[in-house]
Design an enzyme around this catalytic site. Structure first.
Site, PDB file in Angstrom:
ATOM      1  N   ASP A   1     -34.667 -13.301 -13.559  1.00  0.00           N
ATOM      2  CA  ASP A   1     -35.684 -12.950 -14.552  1.00  0.00           C
ATOM      3  C   ASP A   1     -35.523 -13.729 -15.845  1.00  0.00           C
ATOM      4  O   ASP A   1     -36.450 -13.778 -16.651  1.00  0.00           O
ATOM      5  CB  ASP A   1     -35.617 -11.448 -14.874  1.00  0.00           C
ATOM      6  CG  ASP A   1     -34.416 -11.105 -15.729  1.00  0.00           C
ATOM      7  OD1 ASP A   1     -34.620 -10.584 -16.846  1.00  0.00           O
ATOM      8  OD2 ASP A   1     -33.285 -11.365 -15.301  1.00  0.00           O
TER       9      ASP A   1
ATOM     10  N   ASP B   1     -29.234  -7.319 -13.884  1.00  0.00           N
ATOM     11  CA  ASP B   1     -29.951  -6.717 -15.003  1.00  0.00           C
ATOM     12  C   ASP B   1     -31.244  -7.482 -15.289  1.00  0.00           C
ATOM     13  O   ASP B   1     -31.218  -8.690 -15.541  1.00  0.00           O
ATOM     14  CB  ASP B   1     -29.078  -6.698 -16.249  1.00  0.00           C
ATOM     15  CG  ASP B   1     -27.881  -5.772 -16.107  1.00  0.00           C
ATOM     16  OD1 ASP B   1     -27.952  -4.843 -15.281  1.00  0.00           O
ATOM     17  OD2 ASP B   1     -26.880  -5.974 -16.807  1.00  0.00           O
TER      18      ASP B   1
ATOM     19  N   THR C   1     -23.936 -11.823 -11.452  1.00  0.00           N
ATOM     20  CA  THR C   1     -24.227 -11.127 -12.697  1.00  0.00           C
ATOM     21  C   THR C   1     -23.325 -11.573 -13.832  1.00  0.00           C
ATOM     22  O   THR C   1     -22.159 -11.928 -13.613  1.00  0.00           O
ATOM     23  CB  THR C   1     -24.086  -9.603 -12.497  1.00  0.00           C
ATOM     24  OG1 THR C   1     -24.298  -8.929 -13.735  1.00  0.00           O
ATOM     25  CG2 THR C   1     -22.705  -9.243 -11.961  1.00  0.00           C
ATOM     26  N   SER C   2     -23.856 -11.525 -15.054  1.00  0.00           N
ATOM     27  CA  SER C   2     -23.048 -11.788 -16.234  1.00  0.00           C
ATOM     28  C   SER C   2     -22.343 -10.522 -16.698  1.00  0.00           C
ATOM     29  O   SER C   2     -21.594 -10.553 -17.682  1.00  0.00           O
ATOM     30  CB  SER C   2     -23.936 -12.338 -17.364  1.00  0.00           C
ATOM     31  OG  SER C   2     -24.533 -13.562 -16.976  1.00  0.00           O
TER      32      SER C   2
ATOM     33  N   LYS D   1     -23.749 -18.397 -16.672  1.00  0.00           N
ATOM     34  CA  LYS D   1     -25.082 -18.986 -16.691  1.00  0.00           C
ATOM     35  C   LYS D   1     -25.377 -19.481 -18.108  1.00  0.00           C
ATOM     36  O   LYS D   1     -24.990 -18.834 -19.074  1.00  0.00           O
ATOM     37  CB  LYS D   1     -26.117 -17.931 -16.290  1.00  0.00           C
ATOM     38  CG  LYS D   1     -25.860 -17.265 -14.940  1.00  0.00           C
ATOM     39  CD  LYS D   1     -26.803 -16.089 -14.715  1.00  0.00           C
ATOM     40  CE  LYS D   1     -26.476 -15.324 -13.456  1.00  0.00           C
ATOM     41  NZ  LYS D   1     -27.340 -14.147 -13.249  1.00  0.00           N
TER      42      LYS D   1
ATOM     43  N   ASP E   1     -29.745 -12.032  -9.371  1.00  0.00           N
ATOM     44  CA  ASP E   1     -29.302 -11.538 -10.659  1.00  0.00           C
ATOM     45  C   ASP E   1     -29.448 -10.016 -10.613  1.00  0.00           C
ATOM     46  O   ASP E   1     -30.131  -9.475  -9.739  1.00  0.00           O
ATOM     47  CB  ASP E   1     -30.174 -12.136 -11.761  1.00  0.00           C
ATOM     48  CG  ASP E   1     -29.895 -11.538 -13.120  1.00  0.00           C
ATOM     49  OD1 ASP E   1     -28.731 -11.564 -13.547  1.00  0.00           O
ATOM     50  OD2 ASP E   1     -30.849 -11.041 -13.744  1.00  0.00           O
TER      51      ASP E   1
END
Length: 222
Positions: free
Chosen positions: A168, A19, A111-112, A143, A17
């Site tokens: 995270d 951020d 990543t989103s 996700k 991931d």
């Protein structure tokens, strides 16, 4: 008498991931969503609480159902792009050494966010870029769906059982678990439900991540 050739070591992969895992962008995200909420006369804390667990279009549906979602998204993108250009943020301690220490082709970003923002942040923080990035535009399901991590594994040519997910956030953890991968949590005071291992910081996790890729760590889920 000739000895038998050594069996090739099975390659292992790490899917990160971004951020909150590699880039410390929590305050940036809160500021962006706070500014967005002010534009629409909404409670910034409530908007951010929803945004933490949903994708933007789902956030808009919950907090601004009477607004045009395309207009909402355009405003958010404008604020996020400006943050990439002028925001203050940094890579987590140990991120640079970890990424430069991984074998080429053995890791990816999931990543989103969007790839152009990730590239901008990585450039500003000196982090190397991998060959594979799965961003919000690459998948229809974000996700906690397993799709993003499964897509990254497929692009790397990796089997799920050979992949380590480093996350995270609970939604990312669930995404990795549903994809059938080993999942480690970092940068959180409390372990997310289901993680195989938990580390308080990325720096603490880094040597174990490197050991995973080298195959020297006997039990990745221990």
């Amino acid at each position: 008498m000739t000895s038998e050739p050594a069996r090739p070591t099975r390659m292992r992969y790490v899917l990160f991931d971004v951020d909150g895992t590699l880039i410390d962008a929590l305050s940036n995200q809160r500021r962006v969503w706070g500014t967005w909420a002010e534009r629409y006369g909404l409670d910034a804390d409530e908007v951010y609480r929803v945004a933490l667990r949903t994708r933007p279009m789902e956030t808009f549906a919950q907090v601004a159902a009477d607004r045009d979602p395309r207009e909402c998204l355009a405003a958010l993108h404008e604020l996020e792009d400006e943050d990439v250009r002028s925001g203050v943020y940094a890579a987590f301690e140990g991120a640079s050494e970890l990424l430069y220490g991984l074998p080429p082709g053995s890791w990816a970003l999931v990543t989103s966010n969007y790839e152009h923002r990730v590239r901008g942040r990585f450039l500003r923080t000196g982090l190397p870029m991998p060959d594979v990035i799965v961003d919000a535009a690459a998948v229809e399901e974000g996700k906690p769906s397993p799709v993003p991590y499964m897509r990254a594994a497929a692009r790397l040519g990796a089997a799920p059982e050979d992949c380590l997910v480093v996350e995270d956030a609970p939604s990312g953890v669930q995404s990795g678990l549903r994809a059938g991968m080993t999942v480690w949590g970092v940068n959180a005071a409390v372990a997310a439900e289901g993680v195989h291992r938990h580390f308080a910081t990325l720096r603490e996790a880094a040597p174990h991540i490197l050991a995973f890729t080298s195959g020297s760590q006997g039990d990745a889920a221990a």
